[in-house]
Design an enzyme around this catalytic site. Structure first.
Site, PDB file in Angstrom:
ATOM      1  N   GLU A  68       0.828  -1.212   0.000  1.00  0.00           N
ATOM      2  CA  GLU A  68       0.000   0.000   0.000  1.00  0.00           C
ATOM      3  C   GLU A  68       0.863   1.263   0.000  1.00  0.00           C
ATOM      4  O   GLU A  68       0.480   2.275  -0.590  1.00  0.00           O
ATOM      5  CB  GLU A  68      -0.956   0.003   1.192  1.00  0.00           C
ATOM      6  CG  GLU A  68      -1.945  -1.157   1.211  1.00  0.00           C
ATOM      7  CD  GLU A  68      -2.708  -1.357  -0.084  1.00  0.00           C
ATOM      8  OE1 GLU A  68      -3.045  -0.366  -0.763  1.00  0.00           O
ATOM      9  OE2 GLU A  68      -2.970  -2.525  -0.440  1.00  0.00           O
ATOM     10  N   HIS A  71       1.717   2.205  -3.520  1.00  0.00           N
ATOM     11  CA  HIS A  71       0.643   3.015  -4.112  1.00  0.00           C
ATOM     12  C   HIS A  71       0.737   4.456  -3.620  1.00  0.00           C
ATOM     13  O   HIS A  71       0.638   5.408  -4.398  1.00  0.00           O
ATOM     14  CB  HIS A  71      -0.732   2.464  -3.716  1.00  0.00           C
ATOM     15  CG  HIS A  71      -1.117   1.178  -4.361  1.00  0.00           C
ATOM     16  ND1 HIS A  71      -1.298   1.043  -5.715  1.00  0.00           N
ATOM     17  CD2 HIS A  71      -1.381  -0.037  -3.817  1.00  0.00           C
ATOM     18  CE1 HIS A  71      -1.650  -0.206  -5.983  1.00  0.00           C
ATOM     19  NE2 HIS A  71      -1.708  -0.890  -4.843  1.00  0.00           N
TER      20      HIS A  71
END
Length: 152
Positions: A68, A71
């Site tokens: 994550e 991202h």
């Protein structure tokens, strides 16, 4: 592990792996079902599935956080942050982040138990197992043509 500990973990991993600070929020979201975590584009927050921690422990959470954060940092920098983007895949390899998390759905037991009907011949005790209930007046034994009766 609670949300505060998760926030500290995400900040620490961000500094160690990316040499960049994580200045937004990271928290557990129990409504996540099939995904380990997600990065929210508008708020820049990271949500983690608590089931991943319960099933697999801290190692799995660290992998999800790394994924994550890839991202997050690419989106903040204005680069390709989606799974299909080359920059995203290269950053995953660079920080050794997993592309996918381990399976989170546990197999649920079958809701509808398969019903079985057992018939026996009165004369020769031949057994017949059927899924669908049948009319014993209409059918007879295939071996001796005797009468059938329902056992269960």
């Amino acid at each position: 592990m609670d949300n505060e500990e998760l926030q500290q973990l995400v900040c620490r991993i961000s500094l160690e792996s990316f040499q960049k600070p994580f200045i937004h929020q990271a928290y557990f979201n129990g409504r996540l079902r099939s995904t380990g975590g997600r990065y929210l584009l508008q708020s820049h927050n990271i949500e983690i599935n608590p089931k991943a921690f319960e099933l697999y422990g801290i190692k799995e959470i660290q992998g999800i956080v790394l994924h994550e954060l890839c991202h997050y940092h690419l989106h903040i920098e204005g680069k390709g942050y989606q799974h299909r983007d080359k920059e995203f895949r290269e950053l995953l390899k660079k920080v050794k982040a997993p592309r996918f998390c381990s399976a989170l759905h546990t197999s649920k037991p079958s809701i509808k138990k398969q019903r079985r009907y057992t018939y026996t011949c009165v004369n020769c005790q031949q057994l017949y197992i059927r899924k669908i209930k049948m009319n014993v007046e209409k059918y007879c034994c295939s071996k001796c043509l005797g009468k059938l009766e329902l056992l269960k």
